[in-house]
Write a protein that holds these residues in place. Structure first.
Motif, PDB file in Angstrom:
ATOM      1  N   ARG A 148       0.810  -1.226   0.000  1.00 36.99           N
ATOM      2  CA  ARG A 148       0.000   0.000   0.000  1.00 36.99           C
ATOM      3  C   ARG A 148       0.840   1.272   0.000  1.00 36.99           C
ATOM      4  N   GLY A 149       2.134   1.151  -0.142  1.00 36.97           N
ATOM      5  CA  GLY A 149       2.982   2.330  -0.299  1.00 36.97           C
ATOM      6  C   GLY A 149       2.947   2.772  -1.752  1.00 36.97           C
ATOM      7  N   GLN A 150       3.497   3.952  -2.029  1.00 33.57           N
ATOM      8  CA  GLN A 150       3.397   4.459  -3.411  1.00 33.57           C
ATOM      9  C   GLN A 150       4.146   3.570  -4.394  1.00 33.57           C
ATOM     10  N   LEU A 151       5.263   2.977  -3.992  1.00 29.83           N
ATOM     11  CA  LEU A 151       5.961   2.068  -4.902  1.00 29.83           C
ATOM     12  C   LEU A 151       5.274   0.698  -4.942  1.00 29.83           C
ATOM     13  N   GLY A 152       4.815   0.216  -3.782  1.00 28.09           N
ATOM     14  CA  GLY A 152       4.142  -1.093  -3.731  1.00 28.09           C
ATOM     15  C   GLY A 152       2.962  -1.156  -4.684  1.00 28.09           C
ATOM     16  N   ASP A 157      -0.285  -5.752   2.623  1.00 27.78           N
ATOM     17  CA  ASP A 157       0.057  -4.469   3.242  1.00 27.78           C
ATOM     18  C   ASP A 157       0.512  -4.730   4.675  1.00 27.78           C
ATOM     19  N   ARG A 158       0.785  -3.657   5.396  1.00 26.70           N
ATOM     20  CA  ARG A 158       1.317  -3.794   6.746  1.00 26.70           C
ATOM     21  C   ARG A 158       0.370  -4.593   7.650  1.00 26.70           C
ATOM     22  N   HIS A 159      -0.959  -4.481   7.380  1.00 25.68           N
ATOM     23  CA  HIS A 159      -1.924  -5.138   8.267  1.00 25.68           C
ATOM     24  C   HIS A 159      -2.015  -6.632   7.994  1.00 25.68           C
ATOM     25  N   ALA A 171       0.551  -8.430   6.528  1.00 24.45           N
ATOM     26  CA  ALA A 171       1.873  -9.034   6.800  1.00 24.45           C
ATOM     27  C   ALA A 171       2.846  -7.944   7.236  1.00 24.45           C
ATOM     28  N   ASP A 172       3.180  -7.980   8.507  1.00 23.15           N
ATOM     29  CA  ASP A 172       4.198  -7.063   9.033  1.00 23.15           C
ATOM     30  C   ASP A 172       5.553  -7.738   8.790  1.00 23.15           C
ATOM     31  N   VAL A 173       6.371  -7.128   7.950  1.00 24.31           N
ATOM     32  CA  VAL A 173       7.620  -7.791   7.550  1.00 24.31           C
ATOM     33  C   VAL A 173       8.602  -7.973   8.707  1.00 24.31           C
ATOM     34  N   ARG A 174       8.331  -7.311   9.831  1.00 25.68           N
ATOM     35  CA  ARG A 174       9.211  -7.504  11.004  1.00 25.68           C
ATOM     36  C   ARG A 174       8.953  -8.840  11.674  1.00 25.68           C
ATOM     37  N   TYR A 213      10.515   1.598   6.611  1.00 24.54           N
ATOM     38  CA  TYR A 213      10.375   2.685   7.590  1.00 24.54           C
ATOM     39  C   TYR A 213      11.102   3.866   6.959  1.00 24.54           C
ATOM     40  N   ASN A 214      10.323   4.885   6.555  1.00 27.09           N
ATOM     41  CA  ASN A 214      10.881   5.964   5.724  1.00 27.09           C
ATOM     42  C   ASN A 214      10.974   7.314   6.413  1.00 27.09           C
ATOM     43  N   THR A 215      10.623   7.386   7.693  1.00 24.92           N
ATOM     44  CA  THR A 215      10.625   8.702   8.344  1.00 24.92           C
ATOM     45  C   THR A 215      12.039   8.984   8.860  1.00 24.92           C
ATOM     46  N   ALA A 252      20.612   7.450  10.728  1.00 22.62           N
ATOM     47  CA  ALA A 252      20.157   6.125  11.191  1.00 22.62           C
ATOM     48  C   ALA A 252      19.338   5.415  10.111  1.00 22.62           C
ATOM     49  N   TYR A 253      18.556   6.177   9.374  1.00 24.05           N
ATOM     50  CA  TYR A 253      17.783   5.572   8.282  1.00 24.05           C
ATOM     51  C   TYR A 253      18.730   4.948   7.251  1.00 24.05           C
ATOM     52  N   GLY A 254      19.755   5.693   6.851  1.00 22.32           N
ATOM     53  CA  GLY A 254      20.715   5.189   5.865  1.00 22.32           C
ATOM     54  C   GLY A 254      21.439   3.948   6.358  1.00 22.32           C
ATOM     55  N   SER A 267      20.260   1.809   8.533  1.00 20.11           N
ATOM     56  CA  SER A 267      19.319   0.675   8.550  1.00 20.11           C
ATOM     57  C   SER A 267      19.111   0.130   7.136  1.00 20.11           C
ATOM     58  N   LYS A 268      19.043   1.022   6.136  1.00 17.91           N
ATOM     59  CA  LYS A 268      18.828   0.560   4.762  1.00 17.91           C
ATOM     60  C   LYS A 268      20.068  -0.168   4.226  1.00 17.91           C
ATOM     61  N   LEU A 269      21.247   0.339   4.587  1.00 22.24           N
ATOM     62  CA  LEU A 269      22.469  -0.354   4.136  1.00 22.24           C
ATOM     63  C   LEU A 269      22.542  -1.747   4.770  1.00 22.24           C
ATOM     64  N   GLY A 318      14.259   9.778  -3.549  1.00 20.13           N
ATOM     65  CA  GLY A 318      13.116  10.714  -3.594  1.00 20.13           C
ATOM     66  C   GLY A 318      11.934  10.214  -4.404  1.00 20.13           C
ATOM     67  N   VAL A 319      11.352   9.103  -3.962  1.00 23.49           N
ATOM     68  CA  VAL A 319      10.296   8.460  -4.759  1.00 23.49           C
ATOM     69  C   VAL A 319       8.994   9.276  -4.703  1.00 23.49           C
ATOM     70  N   TYR A 320       8.375   9.485  -5.878  1.00 32.31           N
ATOM     71  CA  TYR A 320       7.054  10.117  -5.902  1.00 32.31           C
ATOM     72  C   TYR A 320       6.191   9.427  -6.951  1.00 32.31           C
ATOM     73  N   ALA A 347      -0.091   6.930   3.286  1.00 34.67           N
ATOM     74  CA  ALA A 347       0.094   7.559   4.599  1.00 34.67           C
ATOM     75  C   ALA A 347       1.230   8.585   4.578  1.00 34.67           C
ATOM     76  N   HIS A 348       2.299   8.294   3.840  1.00 40.43           N
ATOM     77  CA  HIS A 348       3.475   9.169   3.929  1.00 40.43           C
ATOM     78  C   HIS A 348       3.580  10.163   2.777  1.00 40.43           C
ATOM     79  N   GLY A 349       2.703  10.032   1.777  1.00 40.74           N
ATOM     80  CA  GLY A 349       2.683  11.006   0.685  1.00 40.74           C
ATOM     81  C   GLY A 349       4.013  11.106  -0.030  1.00 40.74           C
TER      82      GLY A 349
HETATM   83  N1  LIG Z   1      10.022   7.622  -0.526  1.00 46.58           N
HETATM   84  C1  LIG Z   1      11.260   8.011  -0.818  1.00 46.58           C
HETATM   85  O1  LIG Z   1      11.533   9.196  -0.991  1.00 46.58           O
HETATM   86  C2  LIG Z   1      12.361   6.983  -0.972  1.00 46.58           C
HETATM   87  C3  LIG Z   1      13.671   7.400  -1.247  1.00 46.58           C
HETATM   88  C4  LIG Z   1      14.670   6.429  -1.407  1.00 46.58           C
HETATM   89  C5  LIG Z   1      14.362   5.088  -1.276  1.00 46.58           C
HETATM   90  N2  LIG Z   1      13.082   4.731  -0.989  1.00 46.58           N
HETATM   91  C6  LIG Z   1      12.797   3.313  -0.834  1.00 46.58           C
HETATM   92  O2  LIG Z   1      11.796   2.936  -1.781  1.00 46.58           O
HETATM   93  C7  LIG Z   1      10.973   1.914  -1.238  1.00 46.58           C
HETATM   94  C8  LIG Z   1       9.508   2.288  -1.387  1.00 46.58           C
HETATM   95  O3  LIG Z   1       9.230   3.480  -0.668  1.00 46.58           O
HETATM   96  P1  LIG Z   1       7.839   4.259  -0.847  1.00 46.58           P
HETATM   97  O4  LIG Z   1       8.162   5.599  -1.349  1.00 46.58           O
HETATM   98  O5  LIG Z   1       6.851   3.413  -1.577  1.00 46.58           O
HETATM   99  O6  LIG Z   1       7.408   4.387   0.679  1.00 46.58           O
HETATM  100  P2  LIG Z   1       5.958   4.473   1.314  1.00 46.58           P
HETATM  101  O7  LIG Z   1       4.996   5.096   0.367  1.00 46.58           O
HETATM  102  O8  LIG Z   1       6.163   5.086   2.660  1.00 46.58           O
HETATM  103  O9  LIG Z   1       5.564   2.951   1.471  1.00 46.58           O
HETATM  104  C9  LIG Z   1       6.155   2.097   2.394  1.00 46.58           C
HETATM  105  C10 LIG Z   1       5.117   1.108   2.802  1.00 46.58           C
HETATM  106  O10 LIG Z   1       5.694   0.192   3.731  1.00 46.58           O
HETATM  107  C11 LIG Z   1       4.741  -0.052   4.733  1.00 46.58           C
HETATM  108  N3  LIG Z   1       5.394  -0.563   5.934  1.00 46.58           N
HETATM  109  C12 LIG Z   1       6.118   0.123   6.843  1.00 46.58           C
HETATM  110  N4  LIG Z   1       6.543  -0.704   7.809  1.00 46.58           N
HETATM  111  C13 LIG Z   1       6.072  -1.934   7.487  1.00 46.58           C
HETATM  112  C14 LIG Z   1       6.164  -3.205   8.096  1.00 46.58           C
HETATM  113  N5  LIG Z   1       6.834  -3.364   9.240  1.00 46.58           N
HETATM  114  N6  LIG Z   1       5.583  -4.254   7.496  1.00 46.58           N
HETATM  115  C15 LIG Z   1       4.879  -4.103   6.337  1.00 46.58           C
HETATM  116  N7  LIG Z   1       4.743  -2.922   5.725  1.00 46.58           N
HETATM  117  C16 LIG Z   1       5.334  -1.851   6.295  1.00 46.58           C
HETATM  118  C17 LIG Z   1       4.087   1.287   4.956  1.00 46.58           C
HETATM  119  O11 LIG Z   1       2.885   1.138   5.663  1.00 46.58           O
HETATM  120  P3  LIG Z   1       2.322   2.368   6.576  1.00 46.58           P
HETATM  121  O12 LIG Z   1       1.925   3.415   5.586  1.00 46.58           O
HETATM  122  O13 LIG Z   1       1.203   1.750   7.315  1.00 46.58           O
HETATM  123  O14 LIG Z   1       3.478   2.807   7.420  1.00 46.58           O
HETATM  124  C18 LIG Z   1       3.909   1.748   3.526  1.00 46.58           C
HETATM  125  O15 LIG Z   1       2.701   1.262   2.975  1.00 46.58           O
HETATM  126  C19 LIG Z   1      11.454   1.712   0.198  1.00 46.58           C
HETATM  127  O16 LIG Z   1      12.381   0.664   0.248  1.00 46.58           O
HETATM  128  C20 LIG Z   1      12.171   3.007   0.522  1.00 46.58           C
HETATM  129  O17 LIG Z   1      13.149   2.873   1.532  1.00 46.58           O
HETATM  130  C21 LIG Z   1      12.064   5.634  -0.844  1.00 46.58           C
END
Ligand SMILES: NC(=O)c1ccc[n+]([C@@H]2O[C@H](COP(=O)([O-])OP(=O)(O)OC[C@H]3O[C@@H](n4cnc5c(N)ncnc54)[C@H](OP(=O)(O)O)[C@@H]3O)[C@@H](O)[C@H]2O)c1
Length: 297
Positions: free
Chosen positions: A11-15, A33-35, A37-40, A63-65, A126-128, A130-132, A152-154, A162-164
């Motif tokens: 349910r994220g913008q890329l998903g 989606d997160r509800h 399957a929580d990947v943790r 976790y993108n915040t 810390a985000y970087g 965790s991703k590495l 900078g995904v859009y 949720a995160h726009g």
């Molecule tokens: N967005 C960017 O600017 C950006 C930049 C560089 C790389 N990326 C990478 O690109 C990928 C896609 O990002 P995106 O832009 O699509 O982000 P996004 O729109 O924030 O989507 C991330 C999704 O992951 C879900 N999520 C978070 N924790 C989870 C968990 N424990 N189990 C299952 N689902 C979980 C979120 O659910 P909730 O909404 O409920 O939290 C959200 O639906 C990620 O790997 C990100 O690190 C993104």
């Protein structure tokens, strides 16, 4: 019979875009989606991979915040690193291929040319980190993981998620007639989610593995990107240039983190759209997304 793929974080913008692109390419997709399957949760991930027996597992959860991660690095680590371990071990057991996404924030920004896959990562926050670590888990447990770093995904579905995204933040503030102070001294390569999804699905379809960069078509400052947004949608905005020094954030960010798509292009996957092309496509699709509501599932 079509090949089966599981998408986590659907349910994220890329998903949402990955799910669409996979289906267009003929994959049968089961999305979580997160509800659902929580990947943790290792047992949840393992049990879905075992019961569905997919050929491909795509992880779009993250976790993108970035600023909050400075205060809660463990939370970022669980979602962005240990969760990838869960997925990788499940793929290893189920003989599935893993596609995982990482970030330009693995770099420190000391370069002034787009980062290639050969550049040494050195995250500043810390985000970087965790991703590495997530990348390391994918490659540690699997011989053929595909890790795609992006920036900078859009995507048009950012109006519902949720995160726009940056574009929606700009539009929201402009509609509220707020002054928009945007940094001129931070350069990235903002990436159009549908184009990224197309490349990822093409790479996965060809069974490519290893590390790939797929960022937006050209390096641009966030200020110039904002200017392009308002030029394309023809919305007046009170846009004011600022600098990082005037606009401090909790997390340190690389000043330059544009990604080079050279490998992707060299291997025949074409170019990513330019900033202008991508924004024109964004606003076209945004209209559809507004009309249709969230139909990403
Ligand atoms: N967005 C960017 O600017 C950006 C930049 C560089 C790389 N990326 C990478 O690109 C990928 C896609 O990002 P995106 O832009 O699509 O982000 P996004 O729109 O924030 O989507 C991330 C999704 O992951 C879900 N999520 C978070 N924790 C989870 C968990 N424990 N189990 C299952 N689902 C979980 C979120 O659910 P909730 O909404 O409920 O939290 C959200 O639906 C990620 O790997 C990100 O690190 C993104």
């Amino acid at each position: 019979m079509s090949k089966k793929a599981l998408v986590f974080g659907s349910r994220g913008q890329l998903g949402i875009e990955i799910t669409r692109s996979l289906r267009r390419a003929g994959w049968a997709v089961v999305s979580f989606d997160r509800h659902t399957a929580d990947v943790r949760q290792s047992d949840v991930v393992h049990s879905f991979v075992e019961s569905e027996s997919p050929e491909l597992v795509v992880n779009c959860a993250a976790y993108n915040t970035v600023d909050r991660a400075e205060k809660e690095p463990a939370a970022a680590y669980y979602a962005n690193a240990l969760a990838v371990r869960n997925l990788a071990t499940a793929c290893r057991k189920g003989n599935a291929r893993l596609v995982h996404f990482s970030t330009d924030y693995v770099f420190d920004g000391a370069k002034d040319q787009p980062y290639t896959e050969a550049d040494w990562p050195h995250p500043r926050n810390a985000y970087g980190v965790s991703k590495l670590s997530g990348e390391h888990y994918a490659f540690a447990y699997l011989d053929s993981a595909l890790v795609i770093r992006t920036c900078g995904v859009y995507g048009p579905e950012g109006i519902h998620t949720a995160h726009g995204n940056f574009v929606e933040t700009m539009l929201r503030n402009a509609h509220a007639e707020r002054q928009l102070r945007v940094v001129t001294d931070t350069i990235a390569s903002p990436t159009f989610a549908p184009a990224l999804a197309e490349k990822a699905v093409a790479l996965a379809g060809d069974k490519r593995f290893g590390l790939y960069h797929a960022g937006g078509g050209q390096p641009v400052s966030w200020y110039d990107f904002a200017r392009e947004i308002f030029a394309v949608c023809q919305l007046p905005a009170d846009l004011v240039p600022t600098t990082r020094a005037e606009y401090p954030t909790q997390a340190e960010r690389p000043l330059f983190s544009a990604l080079s798509n050279e490998r992707l292009e060299r291997e025949g996957y074409g170019v990513m759209p330019s900033v202008r092309e991508a924004l024109v496509a964004y606003f076209d699709r945004r209209e559809d997304a507004l009309r249709q509501g969230n139909r990403g599932q």
